[in-house]
Enzyme design. Structure first.
Site, PDB file in Angstrom:
ATOM      1  N   ASN A 208       0.636  -1.156  -0.218  1.00 20.66           N
ATOM      2  CA  ASN A 208       0.033  -0.035   0.086  1.00 20.66           C
ATOM      3  C   ASN A 208       0.963   1.277   0.125  1.00 20.66           C
ATOM      4  O   ASN A 208       2.088   1.013   0.091  1.00 20.66           O
ATOM      5  CB  ASN A 208      -1.061  -0.139   1.182  1.00 20.66           C
ATOM      6  CG  ASN A 208      -0.270  -0.087   2.460  1.00 20.66           C
ATOM      7  OD1 ASN A 208       0.251   1.020   2.892  1.00 20.66           O
ATOM      8  ND2 ASN A 208      -0.349  -1.126   3.443  1.00 20.66           N
ATOM      9  N   PHE A 322      -5.631   4.567  13.776  1.00 20.35           N
ATOM     10  CA  PHE A 322      -5.768   5.404  12.692  1.00 20.35           C
ATOM     11  C   PHE A 322      -6.726   4.899  11.679  1.00 20.35           C
ATOM     12  O   PHE A 322      -6.658   3.583  11.458  1.00 20.35           O
ATOM     13  CB  PHE A 322      -4.502   5.889  12.012  1.00 20.35           C
ATOM     14  CG  PHE A 322      -3.514   6.661  12.692  1.00 20.35           C
ATOM     15  CD1 PHE A 322      -3.180   6.324  14.089  1.00 20.35           C
ATOM     16  CD2 PHE A 322      -3.073   7.904  12.262  1.00 20.35           C
ATOM     17  CE1 PHE A 322      -2.086   7.255  14.863  1.00 20.35           C
ATOM     18  CE2 PHE A 322      -2.310   8.670  13.013  1.00 20.35           C
ATOM     19  CZ  PHE A 322      -1.671   8.455  14.244  1.00 20.35           C
ATOM     20  N   LYS A 336     -15.360   1.919  14.391  1.00 15.58           N
ATOM     21  CA  LYS A 336     -13.886   1.558  14.809  1.00 15.58           C
ATOM     22  C   LYS A 336     -13.926   1.767  16.186  1.00 15.58           C
ATOM     23  O   LYS A 336     -13.296   0.878  16.849  1.00 15.58           O
ATOM     24  CB  LYS A 336     -13.025   2.211  13.899  1.00 15.58           C
ATOM     25  CG  LYS A 336     -11.908   1.236  13.720  1.00 15.58           C
ATOM     26  CD  LYS A 336     -10.791   1.974  12.499  1.00 15.58           C
ATOM     27  CE  LYS A 336      -9.611   1.093  12.364  1.00 15.58           C
ATOM     28  NZ  LYS A 336      -8.789   1.537  11.460  1.00 15.58           N
ATOM     29  N   LYS A 340     -13.283  -1.778  18.481  1.00 16.84           N
ATOM     30  CA  LYS A 340     -12.036  -1.938  18.755  1.00 16.84           C
ATOM     31  C   LYS A 340     -11.634  -1.292  20.104  1.00 16.84           C
ATOM     32  O   LYS A 340     -10.322  -1.538  20.485  1.00 16.84           O
ATOM     33  CB  LYS A 340     -11.075  -1.700  17.804  1.00 16.84           C
ATOM     34  CG  LYS A 340     -11.238  -2.190  16.583  1.00 16.84           C
ATOM     35  CD  LYS A 340     -10.449  -1.970  15.379  1.00 16.84           C
ATOM     36  CE  LYS A 340     -10.882  -2.996  14.266  1.00 16.84           C
ATOM     37  NZ  LYS A 340     -10.130  -2.589  12.928  1.00 16.84           N
TER      38      LYS A 340
END
Ligand SMILES: Cc1cc2nc3c(=O)[nH]c(=O)nc-3n(C[C@H](O)[C@H](O)[C@H](O)COP(=O)(O)O)c2cc1C
Length: 396
Positions: A208, A322, A336, A340
């Site tokens: 990536n 992030f 998220k 998480k």
């Protein structure tokens, strides 16, 4: 960080005086107030007018000059300074400071000093290695003077070796370091950076666009603020910040293994790295040949969700995730945040100009359970400080 800091520069008579012109200019750009004292011999190399113009202050060269006010100048200058930096520092001036001589404006101010003093020596290798110079530097270090190292290379006299004045940007860094509040002293931080590579065959991989710039900026800033930093770095070509525990890795599984090893004993886990969600199910031992087939299908299998797995082991750690999103930034980041169990998320829209991968700047929204705060475009270095400030609050 240097805004309104009062820095007194002592310039002595070495060939490297011209580099200190650049240092003064950099300090002014950082918002510092700068005053300059030059020894008589320093004025042989660069005219006081150069320093006067850049520092926007009178340059002091003569102890007995009649100045506009009635102050005893060497005492008021010593009182004025937050930090005194002697650059370049000649062998002669270093010896005089150690001996406590006061035969010019600079050495007299140094006898009356009330602030820390940083010395950036610059001289021929033999002069530097001379027993007398080494003894003086050792004594001064023992007395609390900050002695900067010298660079190695070809010197102005043509000799090669140590003794070159440290580059102006490095001296500036040391000055910034000096003024940095050490609010992360004793804190163990794991930072991930870069983009993982998932090998397909010995030549190719799925990767990536992450450069590692954000993670490196956080690592460097955290180290300067006193933290012990473990930098797990995936395939970044950036210069490793000094003083960090550097752990190079390639794949998401390796990242997970290293993060897992360090997680239980860390205080903070910050993860700007871009791990791959999937990896090729099969690794081909030999390079896949084009002629073998018209269409090529690579089956992918899921990689571990590192943040989720670690957050299940979370005790008191502060966790920062992030999110690089191309749409519904806050909505996705909030999901998220919940799934998480992290303390906050730094989310950026990778479709915006000057934000996201491989740029020096970013435009982010920082989201925690109570708020979503937008930050205008700024450098990743400045953003690193903002993120660390928030981490410090979470640690409190
Ligand atoms: C061209 C030239 C370059 C010099 N470069 C240095 C140097 O880099 N470091 C040093 O310690 N002395 C250097 N010197 C010697 C100093 O100028 C000399 O020791 C002087 O007395 C230093 O005075 P000050 O410490 O009061 O400035 C150089 C002299 C000349 C002529």
């Amino acid at each position: 960080m240097l805004r309104n800091k009062r820095i007194l520069i002592g310039v002595t008579g070495g060939i490297a005086v011209y580099k200190v012109v650049d240092l003064v200019s950099r300090l002014k750009k950082q918002g510092a107030e700068v005053k300059v004292i030059m020894t008589e011999h320093a004025t042989e190399f660069v005219a006081p007018l150069t320093f006067q113009t850049l520092s926007k202050n009178v340059v002091y060269t003569d102890m007995f000059a009649t100045l506009s006010n009635m102050d005893v100048e060497h005492i008021s200058l010593a009182k004025w300074a937050d930090l005194i930096v002697i650059a370049p520092a000649t062998a002669n001036t270093i010896a005089k400071i150690d001996l406590g001589l006061a035969d010019n404006m600079l050495t007299t101010v140094l006898l009356a000093k009330r602030s820390p003093v940083m010395i950036a020596p610059a001289m021929n290798t033999y002069m530097l290695n001379h027993k007398a110079t080494q003894n003086h530097l050792k004594n001064l270090a023992e007395d609390g003077f900050i002695i900067l190292p010298t660079d190695e290379g070809v010197l102005a006299c043509g000799d090669a070796g140590s003794g070159k004045l440290l580059a102006p940007e490095k001296i500036l860094e040391a000055i910034q370091d000096h003024f940095t509040v050490k609010d992360l002293e004793g804190v163990d931080i794991v930072v991930t950076a870069g983009g993982t590579r998932e090998p397909i065959d010995p030549v190719r991989y799925i990767g990536n666009r992450s450069s590692g710039k954000m993670g490196y900026a956080i690592s460097e800033a955290a180290r300067k603020r006193g933290a012990t930093v473990h930098l797990i770095s995936a395939n970044s070509s950036l210069e490793v910040p000094s003083g960090v525990d550097y752990i190079p890795i390639e794949t998401t599984e390796e990242l997970y293994k290293e993060a897992s090893r360090l997680f239980d004993t860390c205080d903070v886990y910050v993860s700007p790295a871009a791990p791959a969600d999937y990896r090729p199910k099969v690794f081909h031992d030999q390079k896949i040949k084009h002629k073998d087939q018209e269409n090529l299908t690579i089956e992918l299998t899921s990689n571990p969700d590192i943040i989720k797995a670690l957050s299940e082991r979370k005790k008191d750690q502060v966790m920062v995730a992030f999110a690089a999103e191309s749409e519904k930034l806050v909505e996705h980041a909030k999901e998220k945040l919940k799934s998480k169990h992290v303390d906050f998320i730094v989310a950026n829209n990778i479709k915006k100009k000057d934000a996201g991968f491989a740029t020096d700047t970013n435009i982010v929204t920082i989201i925690d359970k109570d708020s979503a705060v937008d930050y205008a475009k700024q450098t990743k270095k400045d953003l690193a400080e903002i993120i660390l400030n928030k981490i410090v609050k979470c640690l409190e």
